[in-house]
Design an enzyme around this catalytic site. Structure first.
Site, PDB file in Angstrom:
ATOM      1  N   HIS A  57      64.409  43.363 -23.286  1.00  0.00           N
ATOM      2  CA  HIS A  57      63.141  43.824 -23.868  1.00  0.00           C
ATOM      3  C   HIS A  57      61.993  43.127 -23.150  1.00  0.00           C
ATOM      4  CE1 HIS A  57      59.985  43.198 -27.143  1.00  0.00           C
ATOM      5  NE2 HIS A  57      59.938  44.499 -26.876  1.00  0.00           N
ATOM      6  N   HIS A 132      52.104  42.284 -20.688  1.00  0.00           N
ATOM      7  CA  HIS A 132      52.475  42.081 -22.094  1.00  0.00           C
ATOM      8  C   HIS A 132      51.509  41.061 -22.683  1.00  0.00           C
ATOM      9  CE1 HIS A 132      55.423  40.887 -25.471  1.00  0.00           C
ATOM     10  NE2 HIS A 132      54.882  42.065 -25.763  1.00  0.00           N
TER      11      HIS A 132
END
Length: 341
Positions: A57, A132
């Site tokens: 992930h 991110h």
């Protein structure tokens, strides 16, 4: 002390393999770098949508740049707060979801990569970066690292899932797709029937890379697979119990044909979770104590048309995640050969 931690990490993953100068491996090397090539012959003819495949992930987030601007994936309030230097240091603790580089993940057995990308403010050369919260490495650098591994391991197949795009116009998309073509060339697999894709057919075509592109731009290129072909339901919870219930429910609803399936075995922090564990970060606050329970769930699964396919996790090196997922393939029995692509 650092050397001891690295040694323990290698043992958990089954040892990270670096090729000998001759390009061959000694019999004492034990790792997951060639696990697809090592599967028993009867699995070579199964659709790869029926295999158990470990994934990560936010795969690229092993490094993020505290000195870069806050990413366009963040709210205006966060961007304002980030003017305080300490805020970015805290953001990093919650933005990083992996310890291993692409190469290390590949050698550990990871074959699915969750990728989020963005242009960077003030960057005049149209370069695309992983994102991110904070900016990561250049996408090009990551692609080249993956390609280098694939060249050395010609029977391994990877899934690159470009599922979030930020601050990208048509020019940026064209630049990114060109980078993908330049990096992988003939290794790219054109979109076709999911059921027709087996290890054997991919090996015969010398294809090693499936690119999923969650944007209408995929229609312009035959090697870009539509995002709908790889659904990845998201539990969005901090509760292990709720996560496992969600994973079971979404697996029971899996469409048996026409797509791959990603089981996101991850917990997602809430604002109050971050507030309570601000300094500890994602790994220490949420992941470390819950991974064993998640791994126990993985051990109970079986791959197949209605079973698990791709399973993703945060910090894949903290437990023997990849090896556990790969071992599920031992449960598969010989099946009939699929139709040709």
């Amino acid at each position: 002390m650092l050397a001891v931690r690295k040694a323990r990490r290698k043992l958990r993953m089954g040892t990270i393999c670096s090729p000998n100068p001759s390009g061959t491996k000694t019999s004492s090397e034990v790792c997951n770098a060639d696990w697809m090539a090592s599967l028993p012959p009867h699995l070579h003819n199964l659709p790869i949508s029926n295999l158990a495949i470990p994934g990560s992930h936010d795969s690229f987030s092993y490094w993020v740049d505290e000195k870069s601007p806050v990413g366009p994936d963040q709210t205006l309030a966060i961007k304002r707060l980030a003017r305080i230097s300490l805020v970015k240091k805290l953001m990093k603790k919650w933005s990083v979801t992996q310890n291993l580089t692409f190469r290390e993940q590949l050698e550990a057995g990871i074959r699915y990569f969750d990728l989020r990308v963005s242009s960077k403010p003030g960057d005049a050369d149209q370069e695309i970066y992983f994102i991110h919260g904070l900016f990561g490495i250049k996408v090009w650098d990551g692609l080249m690292e993956i390609d280098s591994f694939l060249t050395q391991h010609p029977q391994e197949i990877v899934f690159l899932d470009f599922n979030h795009f930020y601050a990208m116009d048509e020019t940026h998309h064209k630049c990114l797709v060109l980078r993908i073509q330049e990096a992988f060339g003939n290794k790219l697999c054109s979109a076709c029937s999911v059921e027709s894709l087996t290890l054997r057919t991919l090996w015969e075509k010398k294809c090693q890379v499936l690119i999923f592109y969650h944007c209408p731009f995929y229609k312009q290129y035959p090697f870009l697979w539509p995002g709908k072909k790889i659904p990845a339901p998201w539990a969005n919870t901090t509760s292990v119990h709720k996560l496992i219930l969600f994973l079971e429910t979404t697996l029971s609803e899996r469409v048996p044909r026409g797509s791959f399936h990603v089981s996101q075995a991850i917990l997602t922090p809430r604002v109050k979770t971050i507030a309570r564990g601000l300094v500890g970060g994602l790994k220490n606050t949420l992941v470390h104590r819950n991974l064993p329970a998640i791994l126990d769930w993985v051990k109970t699964q079986k791959p197949g048309a209605m079973g698990v396919n791709i399973i993703t996790s945060d910090f894949v090196d903290l437990v023997d995640f990849a090896a556990t997922v790969i071992k599920l393939n031992d449960l598969l029995q010989e099946d009939t050969a699929p139709a040709k692509c």
